[in-house]
Motif scaffolding. Structure first.
Motif, PDB file in Angstrom:
ATOM      1  N   GLY A   1       0.819  -1.210   0.000  1.00  0.00           N
ATOM      2  CA  GLY A   1       0.000   0.000   0.000  1.00  0.00           C
ATOM      3  C   GLY A   1       0.850   1.257   0.000  1.00  0.00           C
ATOM      4  O   GLY A   1       0.649   2.158  -0.822  1.00  0.00           O
ATOM      5  N   TRP A   2       1.830   1.320   0.911  1.00  0.00           N
ATOM      6  CA  TRP A   2       2.678   2.519   0.978  1.00  0.00           C
ATOM      7  C   TRP A   2       3.533   2.657  -0.279  1.00  0.00           C
ATOM      8  O   TRP A   2       3.805   3.769  -0.729  1.00  0.00           O
ATOM      9  CB  TRP A   2       3.558   2.494   2.229  1.00  0.00           C
ATOM     10  CG  TRP A   2       2.821   2.864   3.474  1.00  0.00           C
ATOM     11  CD1 TRP A   2       2.613   2.079   4.566  1.00  0.00           C
ATOM     12  CD2 TRP A   2       2.181   4.119   3.761  1.00  0.00           C
ATOM     13  NE1 TRP A   2       1.870   2.761   5.510  1.00  0.00           N
ATOM     14  CE2 TRP A   2       1.603   4.010   5.042  1.00  0.00           C
ATOM     15  CE3 TRP A   2       2.039   5.314   3.054  1.00  0.00           C
ATOM     16  CZ2 TRP A   2       0.900   5.060   5.626  1.00  0.00           C
ATOM     17  CZ3 TRP A   2       1.338   6.353   3.636  1.00  0.00           C
ATOM     18  CH2 TRP A   2       0.778   6.221   4.910  1.00  0.00           C
ATOM     19  N   LEU A   3       3.969   1.523  -0.857  1.00  0.00           N
ATOM     20  CA  LEU A   3       4.740   1.594  -2.105  1.00  0.00           C
ATOM     21  C   LEU A   3       3.878   2.183  -3.213  1.00  0.00           C
ATOM     22  O   LEU A   3       4.351   3.010  -4.013  1.00  0.00           O
ATOM     23  CB  LEU A   3       5.223   0.196  -2.525  1.00  0.00           C
ATOM     24  CG  LEU A   3       6.402  -0.387  -1.745  1.00  0.00           C
ATOM     25  CD1 LEU A   3       6.749  -1.759  -2.286  1.00  0.00           C
ATOM     26  CD2 LEU A   3       7.608   0.528  -1.826  1.00  0.00           C
TER      27      LEU A   3
ATOM     28  N   VAL B   1       7.118  -0.660  -9.390  1.00  0.00           N
ATOM     29  CA  VAL B   1       6.019  -1.521  -9.854  1.00  0.00           C
ATOM     30  C   VAL B   1       6.484  -2.984  -9.876  1.00  0.00           C
ATOM     31  O   VAL B   1       5.770  -3.903  -9.439  1.00  0.00           O
ATOM     32  CB  VAL B   1       5.542  -1.058 -11.249  1.00  0.00           C
ATOM     33  CG1 VAL B   1       4.531  -2.045 -11.827  1.00  0.00           C
ATOM     34  CG2 VAL B   1       4.917   0.328 -11.164  1.00  0.00           C
ATOM     35  N   THR B   2       7.711  -3.204 -10.370  1.00  0.00           N
ATOM     36  CA  THR B   2       8.271  -4.557 -10.391  1.00  0.00           C
ATOM     37  C   THR B   2       8.273  -5.165  -8.992  1.00  0.00           C
ATOM     38  O   THR B   2       7.886  -6.326  -8.787  1.00  0.00           O
ATOM     39  CB  THR B   2       9.715  -4.511 -10.932  1.00  0.00           C
ATOM     40  OG1 THR B   2       9.750  -3.722 -12.099  1.00  0.00           O
ATOM     41  CG2 THR B   2      10.220  -5.911 -11.236  1.00  0.00           C
ATOM     42  N   LEU B   3       8.688  -4.362  -8.012  1.00  0.00           N
ATOM     43  CA  LEU B   3       8.767  -4.873  -6.642  1.00  0.00           C
ATOM     44  C   LEU B   3       7.386  -5.154  -6.063  1.00  0.00           C
ATOM     45  O   LEU B   3       7.209  -6.109  -5.309  1.00  0.00           O
ATOM     46  CB  LEU B   3       9.512  -3.870  -5.752  1.00  0.00           C
ATOM     47  CG  LEU B   3      11.020  -4.046  -5.728  1.00  0.00           C
ATOM     48  CD1 LEU B   3      11.652  -3.069  -4.767  1.00  0.00           C
ATOM     49  CD2 LEU B   3      11.393  -5.454  -5.345  1.00  0.00           C
ATOM     50  N   ILE B   4       6.388  -4.328  -6.423  1.00  0.00           N
ATOM     51  CA  ILE B   4       5.025  -4.588  -5.938  1.00  0.00           C
ATOM     52  C   ILE B   4       4.551  -5.940  -6.460  1.00  0.00           C
ATOM     53  O   ILE B   4       3.984  -6.755  -5.715  1.00  0.00           O
ATOM     54  CB  ILE B   4       4.078  -3.441  -6.381  1.00  0.00           C
ATOM     55  CG1 ILE B   4       4.399  -2.159  -5.605  1.00  0.00           C
ATOM     56  CG2 ILE B   4       2.622  -3.832  -6.150  1.00  0.00           C
ATOM     57  CD1 ILE B   4       3.563  -0.964  -5.994  1.00  0.00           C
TER      58      ILE B   4
ATOM     59  N   LEU C   1       2.502   6.772  -6.753  1.00  0.00           N
ATOM     60  CA  LEU C   1       1.580   7.812  -7.221  1.00  0.00           C
ATOM     61  C   LEU C   1       2.206   9.199  -7.093  1.00  0.00           C
ATOM     62  O   LEU C   1       2.140  10.007  -8.019  1.00  0.00           O
ATOM     63  CB  LEU C   1       0.271   7.758  -6.425  1.00  0.00           C
ATOM     64  CG  LEU C   1      -0.692   6.640  -6.829  1.00  0.00           C
ATOM     65  CD1 LEU C   1      -1.950   6.695  -5.976  1.00  0.00           C
ATOM     66  CD2 LEU C   1      -1.057   6.771  -8.304  1.00  0.00           C
ATOM     67  N   PHE C   2       2.835   9.464  -5.937  1.00  0.00           N
ATOM     68  CA  PHE C   2       3.526  10.753  -5.777  1.00  0.00           C
ATOM     69  C   PHE C   2       4.596  10.910  -6.849  1.00  0.00           C
ATOM     70  O   PHE C   2       4.773  11.990  -7.418  1.00  0.00           O
ATOM     71  CB  PHE C   2       4.155  10.864  -4.383  1.00  0.00           C
ATOM     72  CG  PHE C   2       3.190  11.289  -3.317  1.00  0.00           C
ATOM     73  CD1 PHE C   2       2.428  12.433  -3.459  1.00  0.00           C
ATOM     74  CD2 PHE C   2       3.040  10.547  -2.158  1.00  0.00           C
ATOM     75  CE1 PHE C   2       1.538  12.835  -2.475  1.00  0.00           C
ATOM     76  CE2 PHE C   2       2.159  10.934  -1.164  1.00  0.00           C
ATOM     77  CZ  PHE C   2       1.403  12.079  -1.329  1.00  0.00           C
TER      78      PHE C   2
END
Lengths: 143, 208
Positions: free
Chosen positions: B103-105, B161-164, B110-111
């Motif tokens: 979630g925090w990632l 994104v890859t890590l998510i 987004l920021f």
């Protein structure tokens, strides 16, 4: 063994095993990942907001009459904020990776200062040797 | 007397003897730190270049004519917010909560995207006004320096994104934790470079 000796020996032990120091450690294994604490991030964030907001305020509202003073202040604030980021966000200290992180960082800072200050210094008179040009000539020149 | 001192010396030496391999820790974090330091030198060269030719406008627009500080202030805030939210992701990682970390990632990403969007809008606006990189030495240096930073942020978002995806598939393993820690350093490092950019390029540019 005196108390000072004991302290020294335990410091050596920390150096060899790469403990995280005063922050404590909750993991059984040490994978070299610095321990982050909520408090550290909040302190770092609060300081960063302050150190960002003041320079923007100074420049956007023309607070100080002297441009030189404003420049000096925002440069000092930028350096301070960089240090805040390095300590609170990047968790750089003398213990991580047996001190090699710090050594590499110090070496890099020396190179960065030489690169930037050196370039500005040797190129300071660059434009004084150019052929004079009128603004009209400049607009049509390919450079 | 001499026998006594030699015993002392041996005892002293024994205490400092290193019995273990000093490089027993995984070297990834140190290696990645060294990469960041080399990246720092790239930015040092770009800053030096901007410092040298930043005043050569070729009768074109100067920073004072072009830069909109409120926009830069918003951009700076985006990057600073993304730094603290990445910090929250690292804290959730330490608490072994996968979903909170993801979630925090996502918030961090987004920021980062908003930051990139504003920067692309600024670039588009400048080029549209005829202040593209080919206009003057100042603008060439500006686009190279700020563009290189923006490119780093773009790759940081791809990595994020890859890590998510990896976290969703494998959870918080030793490998994903290590990768998160590396991206953490990369992300905070980019914020550190941005401090130099907004101070040296934007604020001092408008002051000049």
């Amino acid at each position: 063994m005196s108390a000072a000796d004991l302290q020294k020996a335990s410091a050596t032990d920390d150096f060899i095993h790469g403990h995280d120091g005063p922050h404590g450690h909750d993991d059984a294994h040490d994978d070299g990942i610095p321990h982050a604490s909520f408090k550290d991030y909040l302190i770092g964030f609060a300081l960063s907001v302050l150190l960002t907001a003041v320079p923007f305020w100074l420049v956007m509202n023309d607070v100080l009459p002297s441009k030189l003073a404003t420049t000096a202040i925002i440069v000092v604030f930028a350096v301070a904020q960089m240090l805040v980021h390095i300590v609170y966000f990047l968790h750089l200290d003398t213990r991580s990776q047996g001190g090699w992180n710090m050594l590499a960082a110090i070496f890099t800072v020396v190179l960065v200062v030489i690169t930037i200050a050196g370039s500005l210094w040797v190129m300071f008179h660059m434009n004084e040797n150019m052929t004079p040009m009128s603004p009209q000539e400049m607009r049509i020149s390919p450079g | 007397m001499s026998a006594h001192t030699s015993t002392m010396a041996v005892e002293g030496a024994d205490r400092w003897l290193v019995r273990e391999e000093l490089h027993a820790q995984p070297g990834t974090m140190l290696g990645f730190w060294l990469y960041l330091m080399s990246d720092c030198l790239i930015f040092a060269c770009l800053f030096a270049m901007y410092g040298v030719v930043g005043g050569n406008y070729a009768a074109g627009p100067s920073p004072k004519d072009l830069f909109e500080l409120p926009l830069v202030a918003v951009n700076t805030a985006m990057l600073l917010f993304s730094s603290i939210t990445y910090g929250f992701a690292m804290i959730e990682m330490q608490r072994r909560r996968v979903n909170a970390t993801i979630g925090w990632l996502a918030v961090t990403g987004l920021f980062g995207l908003v930051f990139l969007g504003i920067e692309l809008y600024e670039f588009h606006h400048l080029i549209h006004e005829g202040a593209g990189p080919q206009r003057s030495a100042f603008l060439s240096a500006f686009f190279t320096l700020v563009g290189t930073h923006g490119l780093h942020v773009s790759f940081g978002i791809v990595w994020l994104v890859t890590l998510i995806v990896q976290l969703k598939r494998w959870g918080l393993t030793d490998s994903t934790r290590r990768r998160l820690a590396c991206l953490s350093m990369f992300w905070h490092f980019l914020d550190l470079i941005w401090i130099g950019v907004f101070t040296y390029v934007y604020l001092m540019g408008v002051l000049r």
